[in-house]
Design a protein around this motif. Structure first.
Motif, mmCIF file in Angstrom:
data_model
loop_
_atom_site.group_PDB
_atom_site.id
_atom_site.type_symbol
_atom_site.label_atom_id
_atom_site.label_comp_id
_atom_site.label_asym_id
_atom_site.label_seq_id
_atom_site.Cartn_x
_atom_site.Cartn_y
_atom_site.Cartn_z
ATOM 1 N N GLN A 1 8.193 3.329 3.704
ATOM 2 C CA GLN A 1 8.093 2.406 4.825
ATOM 3 C C GLN A 1 9.407 2.379 5.607
ATOM 4 N N ILE A 2 10.519 2.459 4.902
ATOM 5 C CA ILE A 2 11.823 2.512 5.558
ATOM 6 C C ILE A 2 11.950 3.833 6.322
ATOM 7 N N ALA A 3 11.514 4.919 5.724
ATOM 8 C CA ALA A 3 11.538 6.224 6.403
ATOM 9 C C ALA A 3 10.703 6.169 7.679
ATOM 10 N N ASP A 4 9.546 5.515 7.626
ATOM 11 C CA ASP A 4 8.702 5.377 8.812
ATOM 12 C C ASP A 4 9.398 4.551 9.890
ATOM 13 N N LEU A 5 10.086 3.499 9.483
ATOM 14 C CA LEU A 5 10.829 2.676 10.431
ATOM 15 C C LEU A 5 11.908 3.498 11.135
ATOM 16 N N ILE A 6 12.617 4.312 10.382
ATOM 17 C CA ILE A 6 13.665 5.157 10.961
ATOM 18 C C ILE A 6 13.053 6.178 11.917
ATOM 19 N N CYS A 7 11.943 6.790 11.507
ATOM 20 C CA CYS A 7 11.261 7.746 12.391
ATOM 21 C C CYS A 7 10.820 7.073 13.679
ATOM 22 N N GLU A 8 10.333 5.856 13.577
ATOM 23 C CA GLU A 8 9.898 5.140 14.773
ATOM 24 C C GLU A 8 11.075 4.892 15.713
ATOM 25 N N LYS A 9 12.224 4.518 15.166
ATOM 26 C CA LYS A 9 13.418 4.306 15.993
ATOM 27 C C LYS A 9 13.829 5.603 16.695
ATOM 28 N N ILE A 10 13.673 6.704 16.005
ATOM 29 C CA ILE A 10 14.003 8.008 16.603
ATOM 30 C C ILE A 10 12.993 8.346 17.699
ATOM 31 N N LEU A 11 11.702 8.189 17.403
ATOM 32 C CA LEU A 11 10.657 8.550 18.357
ATOM 33 C C LEU A 11 10.651 7.645 19.586
ATOM 34 N N LEU A 12 11.116 6.415 19.440
ATOM 35 C CA LEU A 12 11.213 5.505 20.577
ATOM 36 C C LEU A 12 12.569 5.609 21.273
ATOM 37 N N ASN B 1 0.805 -1.224 0.000
ATOM 38 C CA ASN B 1 0.000 0.000 0.000
ATOM 39 C C ASN B 1 0.835 1.270 0.000
ATOM 40 N N GLN B 2 2.120 1.156 0.279
ATOM 41 C CA GLN B 2 2.980 2.330 0.405
ATOM 42 C C GLN B 2 4.342 2.003 -0.202
#
Length: 125
Positions: free
Chosen positions: A12-23, A6-7
């Motif tokens: 999706q990789i950018a979202d994964l990196i953002c999640e690692k930063i936000l966590l 869907n994306q």
């Protein structure tokens, strides 16, 4: 990482990196894996990771130091939060609002459920 159709994969990789930063897995000004390293870890083409890094650099979430590598920008946490917040508001919130309307879930019910869920997330930490 399991990719969905869907994306685009680079987002999706950018979202994964953002999640690692936000966590707080990756901290501001911390060096992150090179394009090739991350491509190997995720089993994707290095060009896809390079596209993700370009996207995140344009969002001011990461920076690159020529010859040294990529780093989380000093304000990467705030920029990642802003990016993900806007994404949620534009893409996920309309679907959530529609579902709440269809299921006749009131704002008060939703508030109680969110409080309960938030407590559960804090307990699981």
């Amino acid at each position: 990482m399991d990719f969905n159709s869907n994306q685009p994969i680079y987002l999706q990789i950018a979202d994964l990196i953002c999640e690692k930063i936000l966590l707080a897995v990756w901290q501001p000004e911390e060096k992150i894996p090179s394009v090739r390293e991350l491509a190997v870890q995720l089993s994707v083409n290095p060009n896809t990771v390079a596209r993700s890094y370009d996207f995140l650099r344009n969002q001011e979430i990461i920076t690159d130091k020529r010859g040294v590598g990529y780093f989380i920008s000093a304000n990467g946490m705030q920029q990642a939060k802003l990016y993900r917040r806007n994404l949620f508001i534009e893409q996920e919130l309309p679907l959530l609002a529609r579902t709440l309307h269809i299921l006749d879930i009131t704002p008060e019910e939703l508030d109680k459920l969110l409080i309960k869920y938030k407590r559960k997330m804090q307990y699981e930490k």
